[in-house]
Design a protein around this motif. Structure first.
Motif, PDB file in Angstrom:
ATOM      1  N   THR A 165      -3.973  -7.193   8.456  1.00 45.09           N
ATOM      2  CA  THR A 165      -3.544  -6.058   8.960  1.00 45.09           C
ATOM      3  C   THR A 165      -4.498  -5.095   8.927  1.00 45.09           C
ATOM      4  O   THR A 165      -4.957  -4.661   8.263  1.00 45.09           O
ATOM      5  CB  THR A 165      -2.188  -5.565   8.159  1.00 45.09           C
ATOM      6  OG1 THR A 165      -1.416  -6.657   8.013  1.00 45.09           O
ATOM      7  CG2 THR A 165      -1.414  -4.415   8.714  1.00 45.09           C
ATOM      8  N   ARG A 219      -5.763  -1.365   9.242  1.00 48.29           N
ATOM      9  CA  ARG A 219      -5.418  -0.220   8.266  1.00 48.29           C
ATOM     10  C   ARG A 219      -5.802   1.203   8.791  1.00 48.29           C
ATOM     11  O   ARG A 219      -5.394   2.408   7.891  1.00 48.29           O
ATOM     12  CB  ARG A 219      -5.749  -0.429   6.847  1.00 48.29           C
ATOM     13  CG  ARG A 219      -5.324  -1.669   6.153  1.00 48.29           C
ATOM     14  CD  ARG A 219      -5.658  -1.661   4.729  1.00 48.29           C
ATOM     15  NE  ARG A 219      -5.146  -2.949   4.279  1.00 48.29           N
ATOM     16  CZ  ARG A 219      -5.146  -2.999   2.886  1.00 48.29           C
ATOM     17  NH1 ARG A 219      -5.678  -2.184   2.111  1.00 48.29           N
ATOM     18  NH2 ARG A 219      -4.839  -4.318   2.278  1.00 48.29           N
ATOM     19  N   ASP A 225      -4.200   1.158  -2.693  1.00 51.85           N
ATOM     20  CA  ASP A 225      -3.678  -0.343  -2.649  1.00 51.85           C
ATOM     21  C   ASP A 225      -2.942  -0.578  -4.038  1.00 51.85           C
ATOM     22  O   ASP A 225      -3.550  -0.301  -5.055  1.00 51.85           O
ATOM     23  CB  ASP A 225      -4.935  -1.265  -2.720  1.00 51.85           C
ATOM     24  CG  ASP A 225      -5.388  -1.467  -1.310  1.00 51.85           C
ATOM     25  OD1 ASP A 225      -4.725  -1.471  -0.377  1.00 51.85           O
ATOM     26  OD2 ASP A 225      -6.579  -1.992  -1.318  1.00 51.85           O
ATOM     27  N   ASP A 250      -6.522  -8.689   1.293  1.00 53.58           N
ATOM     28  CA  ASP A 250      -7.537  -8.165   2.628  1.00 53.58           C
ATOM     29  C   ASP A 250      -8.233  -9.538   2.630  1.00 53.58           C
ATOM     30  O   ASP A 250      -7.890 -10.585   1.824  1.00 53.58           O
ATOM     31  CB  ASP A 250      -8.579  -7.290   2.050  1.00 53.58           C
ATOM     32  CG  ASP A 250      -9.296  -7.596   0.449  1.00 53.58           C
ATOM     33  OD1 ASP A 250      -8.961  -8.383   0.083  1.00 53.58           O
ATOM     34  OD2 ASP A 250     -10.079  -6.319  -0.038  1.00 53.58           O
ATOM     35  N   THR A 267       1.037  -5.073   3.786  1.00 53.87           N
ATOM     36  CA  THR A 267      -0.153  -5.617   4.483  1.00 53.87           C
ATOM     37  C   THR A 267      -0.288  -7.235   4.425  1.00 53.87           C
ATOM     38  O   THR A 267       0.496  -7.501   3.443  1.00 53.87           O
ATOM     39  CB  THR A 267      -1.575  -5.148   4.252  1.00 53.87           C
ATOM     40  OG1 THR A 267      -1.690  -5.410   2.557  1.00 53.87           O
ATOM     41  CG2 THR A 267      -1.591  -3.498   4.298  1.00 53.87           C
ATOM     42  N   ALA A 276      -2.703   3.328  10.516  1.00 54.74           N
ATOM     43  CA  ALA A 276      -2.202   4.080   9.238  1.00 54.74           C
ATOM     44  C   ALA A 276      -0.863   4.696   9.302  1.00 54.74           C
ATOM     45  O   ALA A 276      -0.334   4.628   8.321  1.00 54.74           O
ATOM     46  CB  ALA A 276      -3.197   4.940   9.000  1.00 54.74           C
ATOM     47  N   HIS A 287      -1.853   3.548   3.871  1.00 53.92           N
ATOM     48  CA  HIS A 287      -2.740   2.395   3.566  1.00 53.92           C
ATOM     49  C   HIS A 287      -4.009   2.996   2.790  1.00 53.92           C
ATOM     50  O   HIS A 287      -4.812   2.191   2.564  1.00 53.92           O
ATOM     51  CB  HIS A 287      -3.261   1.751   4.794  1.00 53.92           C
ATOM     52  CG  HIS A 287      -1.927   1.140   5.434  1.00 53.92           C
ATOM     53  ND1 HIS A 287      -1.356   0.198   4.945  1.00 53.92           N
ATOM     54  CD2 HIS A 287      -1.757   1.088   6.655  1.00 53.92           C
ATOM     55  CE1 HIS A 287      -0.404  -0.197   5.908  1.00 53.92           C
ATOM     56  NE2 HIS A 287      -0.623   0.335   7.199  1.00 53.92           N
ATOM     57  N   GLY A 300       2.033   2.585   7.902  1.00 54.77           N
ATOM     58  CA  GLY A 300       2.091   2.751   6.197  1.00 54.77           C
ATOM     59  C   GLY A 300       2.348   4.154   5.543  1.00 54.77           C
ATOM     60  O   GLY A 300       1.745   4.544   4.637  1.00 54.77           O
ATOM     61  N   THR A 327       0.738  -1.114  -0.043  1.00 55.41           N
ATOM     62  CA  THR A 327       0.100   0.044   0.109  1.00 55.41           C
ATOM     63  C   THR A 327       0.975   1.170   0.107  1.00 55.41           C
ATOM     64  O   THR A 327       2.086   1.167   0.438  1.00 55.41           O
ATOM     65  CB  THR A 327      -0.964  -0.048   1.271  1.00 55.41           C
ATOM     66  OG1 THR A 327      -0.119  -0.007   2.414  1.00 55.41           O
ATOM     67  CG2 THR A 327      -1.937  -1.372   1.233  1.00 55.41           C
TER      68      THR A 327
END
Length: 115
Positions: free
Chosen positions: A89, A91, A55, A60, A105, A96, A52, A99, A48
Motif C-alpha cells: 500500500t 503511504r 506503525d 511492508d 496497510t 497518506a 501512516h 490513513g 498505522t
C-alpha cells in the motif's frame, strides 16, 4: 465480562496478521532459473496511525519478502526465491490521506522457490 471482550478485541487488533501459502510443484512443470520446488505466496496486513506516520503493526515489503516468503522457501528446502510479483500500500503523497487517524496497510509477494 464486557471489559474482557473489549480488551481481547483491542489486543487482537495489535497482533500482526500474516498469511503464507505454498504449493509444492514439480521442477519439470514450472519454468524457472533452477529446479522449482514450490510456489509461495505471502501476505501481511498492518495498522498505522496519523497519516501512516506511526506503525502500530508493521506491514511492508521487507517483512513480506524477507521474513515470510524467503523463510518459507528455505523451510521447504529451496536455496533461493525467484520473485514473481510484490506490492504494498502506498503511504506517501496523496495516499497518506487514506490513513488519517487509523489506516490499514497491505503487502504481498509471490515467488517460486528454487534449488
Amino acid at each position: 465480562m464486557k471489559k474482557f471482550i473489549v480488551s481481547a478485541i483491542a489486543a487482537s487488533s495489535l497482533v500482526a496478521c500474516t498469511s503464507v501459502e505454498s504449493a509444492v510443484v514439480s521442477g519439470t512443470e514450472i519454468a524457472s532459473n533452477g529446479e522449482a520446488v514450490a510456489v509461495v505466496q505471502a501476505n501481511a496486513l498492518g495498522l498505522t496511525a496519523i497519516f501512516h506516520i506511526i506503525d502500530i503493526v508493521q506491514s511492508d515489503l521487507d517483512t513480506v519478502i524477507n521474513k515470510l516468503l524467503i523463510a518459507e522457501a528455505k523451510a521447504m528446502g529451496a536455496s533461493k526465491v525467484e520473485l514473481m510479483t510484490a506490492g504494498t500500500t502506498p503511504r506517501h503523497g496523496i495516499y497518506a490521506l487514506a490513513g488519517t487517524i487509523i489506516g490499514v496497510t497491505s503487502s504481498s509477494a509471490i515467488g517460486v522457490a528454487v534449488k
